[in-house]
Every structure is written in structure tokens, then in C-alpha cells.
Design a protein around this motif. Sequence first.
Motif, PDB file in Angstrom:
ATOM      1  N   GLY A 370       0.709  -1.180  -0.280  1.00  0.00           N
ATOM      2  CA  GLY A 370       0.401  -0.172   0.125  1.00  0.00           C
ATOM      3  C   GLY A 370       0.476   1.413  -0.246  1.00  0.00           C
ATOM      4  O   GLY A 370       0.919   2.735  -0.877  1.00  0.00           O
ATOM      5  N   ILE A 371       1.829   1.113   0.596  1.00  0.00           N
ATOM      6  CA  ILE A 371       3.009   1.944   0.730  1.00  0.00           C
ATOM      7  C   ILE A 371       3.594   2.357  -0.624  1.00  0.00           C
ATOM      8  O   ILE A 371       3.759   3.037  -0.506  1.00  0.00           O
ATOM      9  CB  ILE A 371       3.821   1.888   2.051  1.00  0.00           C
ATOM     10  N   VAL A 372       3.920   1.489  -1.508  1.00  0.00           N
ATOM     11  CA  VAL A 372       4.322   1.260  -2.429  1.00  0.00           C
ATOM     12  C   VAL A 372       3.296   2.144  -3.347  1.00  0.00           C
ATOM     13  O   VAL A 372       4.101   2.844  -4.519  1.00  0.00           O
ATOM     14  CB  VAL A 372       4.814   0.528  -2.725  1.00  0.00           C
ATOM     15  N   GLY A 373       2.813   1.930  -3.506  1.00  0.00           N
ATOM     16  CA  GLY A 373       1.622   2.569  -3.883  1.00  0.00           C
ATOM     17  C   GLY A 373       1.385   4.065  -3.923  1.00  0.00           C
ATOM     18  O   GLY A 373       0.868   4.735  -5.393  1.00  0.00           O
ATOM     19  N   GLY A 374       0.783   3.920  -2.781  1.00  0.00           N
ATOM     20  CA  GLY A 374       1.628   6.255  -2.380  1.00  0.00           C
ATOM     21  C   GLY A 374       2.243   5.996  -3.131  1.00  0.00           C
ATOM     22  O   GLY A 374       2.199   7.669  -3.860  1.00  0.00           O
ATOM     23  N   VAL A 375       3.288   5.806  -2.872  1.00  0.00           N
ATOM     24  CA  VAL A 375       4.792   5.925  -3.658  1.00  0.00           C
ATOM     25  C   VAL A 375       4.528   5.958  -5.033  1.00  0.00           C
ATOM     26  O   VAL A 375       4.824   7.769  -5.532  1.00  0.00           O
ATOM     27  CB  VAL A 375       6.103   5.172  -3.312  1.00  0.00           C
ATOM     28  N   LEU A 377       1.996   6.897  -7.275  1.00  0.00           N
ATOM     29  CA  LEU A 377       1.210   7.816  -7.357  1.00  0.00           C
ATOM     30  C   LEU A 377       1.783   9.109  -7.054  1.00  0.00           C
ATOM     31  O   LEU A 377       1.823  10.049  -8.084  1.00  0.00           O
ATOM     32  CB  LEU A 377      -0.174   7.780  -6.789  1.00  0.00           C
ATOM     33  N   ALA A 378       2.103   8.821  -5.917  1.00  0.00           N
ATOM     34  CA  ALA A 378       3.225  10.312  -5.905  1.00  0.00           C
ATOM     35  C   ALA A 378       3.647  10.795  -6.574  1.00  0.00           C
ATOM     36  O   ALA A 378       4.127  12.286  -7.622  1.00  0.00           O
ATOM     37  CB  ALA A 378       3.387  10.415  -4.691  1.00  0.00           C
ATOM     38  N   ALA A 379       4.986   9.757  -7.241  1.00  0.00           N
ATOM     39  CA  ALA A 379       5.252   9.469  -8.427  1.00  0.00           C
ATOM     40  C   ALA A 379       5.127   9.982 -10.375  1.00  0.00           C
ATOM     41  O   ALA A 379       5.558  11.017 -10.292  1.00  0.00           O
ATOM     42  CB  ALA A 379       6.529   8.772  -8.763  1.00  0.00           C
ATOM     43  N   SER A 380       4.031   9.875 -10.355  1.00  0.00           N
ATOM     44  CA  SER A 380       3.669  10.250 -11.405  1.00  0.00           C
ATOM     45  C   SER A 380       2.556  11.531 -11.017  1.00  0.00           C
ATOM     46  O   SER A 380       2.265  12.549 -12.415  1.00  0.00           O
ATOM     47  CB  SER A 380       2.215   9.151 -12.195  1.00  0.00           C
ATOM     48  N   ARG A 381       2.302  12.050 -10.027  1.00  0.00           N
ATOM     49  CA  ARG A 381       2.156  13.191  -9.571  1.00  0.00           C
ATOM     50  C   ARG A 381       3.162  13.845 -10.479  1.00  0.00           C
ATOM     51  O   ARG A 381       2.994  15.610 -10.766  1.00  0.00           O
ATOM     52  CB  ARG A 381       1.317  13.823  -8.429  1.00  0.00           C
ATOM     53  N   ALA A 382       4.643  14.463  -9.744  1.00  0.00           N
ATOM     54  CA  ALA A 382       5.290  14.843  -9.773  1.00  0.00           C
ATOM     55  C   ALA A 382       5.344  14.782 -11.401  1.00  0.00           C
ATOM     56  O   ALA A 382       6.580  16.239 -11.297  1.00  0.00           O
ATOM     57  CB  ALA A 382       6.551  13.961  -8.853  1.00  0.00           C
ATOM     58  N   THR A 443       3.807   7.168 -16.914  1.00  0.00           N
ATOM     59  CA  THR A 443       2.741   7.239 -15.722  1.00  0.00           C
ATOM     60  C   THR A 443       1.646   6.050 -16.475  1.00  0.00           C
ATOM     61  O   THR A 443       1.015   5.942 -15.477  1.00  0.00           O
ATOM     62  CB  THR A 443       1.952   8.627 -16.308  1.00  0.00           C
ATOM     63  N   LEU A 444       1.589   5.874 -17.193  1.00  0.00           N
ATOM     64  CA  LEU A 444       0.634   4.611 -17.700  1.00  0.00           C
ATOM     65  C   LEU A 444       0.979   3.316 -16.760  1.00  0.00           C
ATOM     66  O   LEU A 444       1.083   2.465 -15.847  1.00  0.00           O
ATOM     67  CB  LEU A 444       0.645   4.475 -19.030  1.00  0.00           C
ATOM     68  N   ILE A 445       2.438   3.419 -17.175  1.00  0.00           N
ATOM     69  CA  ILE A 445       3.442   1.668 -17.173  1.00  0.00           C
ATOM     70  C   ILE A 445       3.491   2.437 -15.498  1.00  0.00           C
ATOM     71  O   ILE A 445       3.750   1.064 -14.238  1.00  0.00           O
ATOM     72  CB  ILE A 445       5.583   2.125 -17.018  1.00  0.00           C
ATOM     73  N   LEU A 446       3.478   3.498 -14.429  1.00  0.00           N
ATOM     74  CA  LEU A 446       3.861   3.365 -13.281  1.00  0.00           C
ATOM     75  C   LEU A 446       2.803   3.225 -12.455  1.00  0.00           C
ATOM     76  O   LEU A 446       3.164   2.279 -11.518  1.00  0.00           O
ATOM     77  CB  LEU A 446       4.055   4.828 -12.789  1.00  0.00           C
ATOM     78  N   VAL A 448       0.170   1.426 -13.747  1.00  0.00           N
ATOM     79  CA  VAL A 448       0.171  -0.293 -13.538  1.00  0.00           C
ATOM     80  C   VAL A 448       0.754  -0.961 -12.863  1.00  0.00           C
ATOM     81  O   VAL A 448       0.133  -2.075 -11.744  1.00  0.00           O
ATOM     82  CB  VAL A 448       0.503  -1.158 -14.854  1.00  0.00           C
ATOM     83  N   ILE A 449       1.922  -0.727 -12.426  1.00  0.00           N
ATOM     84  CA  ILE A 449       2.955  -1.132 -11.450  1.00  0.00           C
ATOM     85  C   ILE A 449       2.288  -1.206 -10.318  1.00  0.00           C
ATOM     86  O   ILE A 449       1.629  -1.735  -9.019  1.00  0.00           O
ATOM     87  CB  ILE A 449       3.850  -0.642 -11.414  1.00  0.00           C
TER      88      ILE A 449
END
Lengths: 462, 292
Positions: A370-375, A377-382, A443-446, A448-449
Motif C-alpha cells: 500500500g505504501i509503494v502504491g502511494g509512492v 501515485l506521488a511519483a506520477s503526480r511529480a 505514467t501509464l506504466i507507473l 500499472v505497476i
Amino acid sequence: MRLPTLLLILAAIVLAAFFLGRQRALSLARPAGGVRSLHSLPKYYGYYASLGAVVPGIALLLMWAAFSDSLITSRVVASLPEALRNQPEAQLSLTLNDIRNLAAGQMQDESRSAEFAVAADLYNSLRDSSRKVLAGLVIALSFSGFALAWLQLRPQFRARNRVEAVVRFMLVLASLLAIVTTIGILLSVSFEALRFFRQVPVGEFLFGLSWSPQTAIRADQVGSSGAFGAVPLFVGTLLISGIALLVAVPIGLMIAIYLSEYARPRLRRIVKPVLEVLAGIPTVVYGYFAALTVAPIIRLAGQQLGLEVASEAALGAGLVMGIMIIPFVSSLSDDAINAVPQAMRDGSFALGATRSETIKRVVLPAALPGIVGGVLLAASRAIGETMIVVMAAGLSANLSFNPLESVTTVTVQIVTLLVGDQEFDSPKTLAAFALGLMLFIVTLILNVIALQVVRRYREQYE
Amino acid sequence: MLIMDKAQDVVAPPADTVPAAAVPADAQRLASDTVGDVTAKDAVICVRGGNVFYGDTHALINVSLDIGRNEVIALIGPSGCGKSTFLRCLNRMNDTIESARVKGDFRLDGQDMYARDTDVVMLRARVGMVFQKPNPFPKSIYENVAYGARIHGLAANRAELDDIVYGSLERAGLVDEVKDRLDDPGTGLSGGQQQRLCIARTIAVNPEVILMDEPCSALDPIATARIEDLIDELSEKYAIAIVTHSMQQAARVSNRTAYFHLGRIIEVGPTDKIFTNPAHKLTEDYVTGRFG
């Protein structure tokens, strides 16, 4: 008849259909022994009658909206004199534009020939009659649809099942809409990107080390021939996103651990929404915070240490972007940590583990996906963030990993390429679409991951 | 209250009160609510006048009870009677509940568990706990058992850790079923196996007392029988306190039984006496199935 009036009439028909349908069901039920003898609740008969009234009318309306203009246009084109009709495609569309403008009364151009005025009149009259026919057809369809539904009503008629089928169809339609839109965006970007790649080789775009999109617009203009190597942009994006994540991930994670494991529930209830406000601040505001407050501080600090700091250093934009995405990390990590069952913590405590051991060895590993998911999401936002970088990191496409230098990102270049008057067949403009496509893919790849990680997360405990 | 005290002075003590001479004087004084002998020979845990409050709720009222080395004591009683609360006091698991306050004298080997300088981490290493619902960590079977040994630094190297893990799994009667798949997740085991894994995890840190909070309530009869056999074997080495809703289970596995009712211990005694010849009316009603 105007569209709002038509819609109002349609709404009235639908409302009436509901009550009539329900009334019909009740009166059918009365001789058979009351409401219990109906297959469905009376309101479902009402809904069914309403659907009968509304669905054909709306369907016609939508079809009309989609096709009527092209029908009218083709009639107008057919009426044009030979000379105008046989123009090339681009010229013809210009002519049609003029006719439409003339018809709408937006252009008083006396120099136009009489043929234009005739065509405009034809256009107007066709559109008027089309509207009248449409209104009549829609109302007639609504009535007949309602009548058909009404005639079907019997005590044993399975109204609920029919209504639920329609509702389910609408739910499917709604979810399809999102998917279709995504595909549509992807396609529209792809086509423009393809046009770009016809002029600039894919290899040069992906691996070229120099970015300088200024091309001569006119043949006689003095200008560079343009260079479309996107590597500096991706390096800049990577650098700034990397700095942002370096700020946001540790701080966000520590916030999440504090909030979910140490803070009292009352404090948590106050702090969490306040933190989430950070994500709601407009990025423009972050932008001038970065440019006017953070950047000078960094420059000053750099000077004290004897470092060369560009006035629009990547560091400032990255730091502020990091602050912006803290809530993504902290909030989603907090949710993930809270989702770890108390039984896990109890089991660990009962073995004599300290709170810190429990968090590090049991809670965080269990919450990690779940934490990785949040990170992510933050990465695609950045990666997608534009405004802060435009304002604080500048436009010069330096190929540099030095956070104290000025760099630029993919999104910033897209903005600068598309701002102002553009020629939509020069590689300069089309490059924006190629960059957009690359960004979309990344971002799509991110995402999907992230989805994969979240899926695994569900199997972790229980 | 004052009036009631005076009234008690006047009237004769109730008939079902055990004569004072039968139990030591201090225990009688402190556990005046409880019928039977709350003390145990060679007690490892010694509770006197224990009270627990959850906010305004008085969940455990003035209870006193000893738990002897090498004995299995069953804590029975209707739901909400405080038996789980009592159990959780014995390794301070109530600390994790914010509104809980614990008062009274709780001693492990003569040391005050709730003293300011008591290290709750060391206390829990000595008093292990098995929960109602099996709660293996989402780690491998091996890591589940190794967890406690790792955090307490019980093994100097991998070989010693292996010994601890195998030994614990063996004593928990699980080794034959899992020895070929120690790297599989512990959560993939069946419910009964998970519970035995949790027991293995507990004994891996070598506690003196094992607390079991309805360890079989989520298990089928066959898995339950295996756990009960296991409790029998473990009782040779550990003091065990088990909360159970099944009176048959209490009768099968325990030497002593304490009957809880509305936050008080009503009666304590040898298990066969509690089930065949209870002294208190409430105990009799409960064990004969009149309520609860």
C-alpha cells in the motif's frame, strides 16, 4: 422549438409516464387481490413506463446531434454552384465556414457573391425545419414509447427485472465512457505524435542529447534548424521528480507512522485533513512560493557554502514539489498502515517486541504494498507537475544531473511549445504531442505497476 | 456503603462462605468475594486486589488469584465477565487499550508487573500469549517462529536460530506438517495449523507462563483436540492460563478452574471439584448449564 423547451416537455412526459404506469399497475392489481399479486413493486411499473418514454426520445436526440449537421452541410454543398463545389477539400471547408458565419449573422461581407447569401439562407431554413422535425419526432417517439410500455403492463409483468437490466446497462455505459475517453485521448495524441515522427526520427527523439525546438517559421527567416533530442527533458524530469520524492517519501512515511501508530486518535483526526490541504493548494501558488521564497534561500545558502547556484535551480522546484506531494505519501501510507489488523500488532507485542520493532518488522512489511502504491501515485503526480517547474526551474534544456543548475521538464516544454500562435504542421508544435505521448506511456506504466502492487497487497494477510 | 458494612457486622456471615481457617488469612482478607483457595503452591503469578477500568466501566473488581508453576488453570464464565480482561492484565496487553486503567498488585515471581521500572518488553517475553483468532504474521512459517528469537537476540547465528525454530515447531506438534515448506507464508496454513504456529512462535521465546485466550474458539473439533493434547504436553514445562467458553475443554485440560462472574472471581478450586461439587450457587448454575 428550442432545445430547453423540448427537454422540459420530455421531462413532463416522463414524470407523467411514471405516475400513469404506477397507477395502471395498481388498478390492474386491485381485482387480482391487491399489491401482493403484482410481480414487482408498483413503482417499478412506473419506472418502466418512464423508461419507455425517455429512452427512444433521448436516443433520437443524440443521433440527431451527431448526424444532422453533416446531413445539412451535404445538402448545402450539393446546392452550391459547380465552381464552388469542386474546390479542394481545404478551400471547401473555408467556404462552408463563411456560409455558417453568414447564416449566423456574424459576418456582414457585402463583397461576397450572391451565391453565399443563397447558401446561407438554405442553411438556415434547413436547420430550422430540422429542429421542428426533431421536436415533433422526439415527442411522438416519447408518446409511442410510453404507449408501448403501458400496453405491456400486466400483473405478472416482470417490471423490476426489466428496469434493473436498463440500470445495469447504464452502469456499463458509464464505466465504458471513462475507458473510451482514455483511448480517445491516447489516439488523438498518438496521431499527432506519428506526424511528428514522420519529420523527426524516433531514434533522434528518444536518444538525442540536444533539445532546441526553435525552427524557422518562414523560409526567409534566420533561425536554428531545431534539435529534438528529448533526453535533456527526461533527465530534467527525472532529476526534479527524484528530488521531490526524496523529500516526500521519508517525510510522508514518518508522518504516516506517527499518525497511525503513535498519535492519539483525536490528534490524528485533526492533523490528517490539515495535511491533505497541502494537496489542495493550487500549484501556481506553490510555483511562486518556490520561485520567490525557496529559490533565493537556496541561492543564499549556496553562496555561503561557496557553491554556484543558478537562480532557477532544480533543487528549489524539487523541494517545493516534494512538499506538495507529501500528502499523497502520508495519507495513502497511513491508510495502508491502518489496514493492518490490530491482531498483527498484538501478536508482536505479546512476544515482547517493542513498538518500534513491531512497526519495522510487522506493520511496515504488511503495509508495504500500500505504501509503494502511494509512492507511485506521488511519483506520477511529480512527473506530470508543470506549474511549479515553469515558475521555479526555468526553460533551458540543460543535460545535467546537478540539482543546483537550471533544468527543464517534459511538461514545461509541452506548455511552451503550445503557447501562442502555432503552425500545426511544424515539428516544433508536433513535438509537444510526442512528448505528451511519452509522458502518458511513462505514467501509464507507473500506474500499472501501482495496480499490480495493490493487487498483491490484498493477498497479504487474512 | 457505610450502612451495609454495619449491617454485615450484625448479621451472621452467609452460609456458603468457606470458613476462614481453610485458607491463609491474607488471601481470605483480600479475596473476600471469592469462594475457595485463590493461592497456589509455588506460584509464578500472584494477583491481589486487581481492578481494571475501561473508561467508566469497572470491568474487573477486586480479584485475587495465583497461578502455579506447571499448572493449567482454566478461566471460565459467561461473556463479558472479565476473564479475558484478567488474562490481558497478566502480560500488560491492556496497555495497548488507551482507556484501560489497571489497579492492584500483580506479581510475576515476586516482582511487581506494573512497577514504574518494570520493562514491559521483558515481561511479555516471560509471559507469552496466544489469541482467540490465529494471527500469524504475513511472513514465512520460519520467520513467524524466528521472529521472537530475533528480536530478543536469542540466537547467535543461523544454526542456533534453526534449532530454536525446529525445536519450537516440534514442541508445538507442527514440525512434521510444515518441515518441507518452511518458506511458505504462515497465513497459508489451515486454522488449526495457524494456531499451533502461533503457539510455536510463543514458546520460541521460552516464556514461563503462556496465556491462552479462547485458543480453540475459531477451530474445528479435530484441530481443537490437537491443541488440547498440546496444552497437556506444554503443561510439563510452562504455567498455562486458558480462557475458554467450553466447560468440557476446561474439564479436559485444566488442574484448577476459576469461575468469573460480572467482573469478580466467584469461585476457585480444583477442576474436578468445580465441575462436580461447586460451593457457590452461581458456579453451580453455570457449570450445570442453567445459564451462560
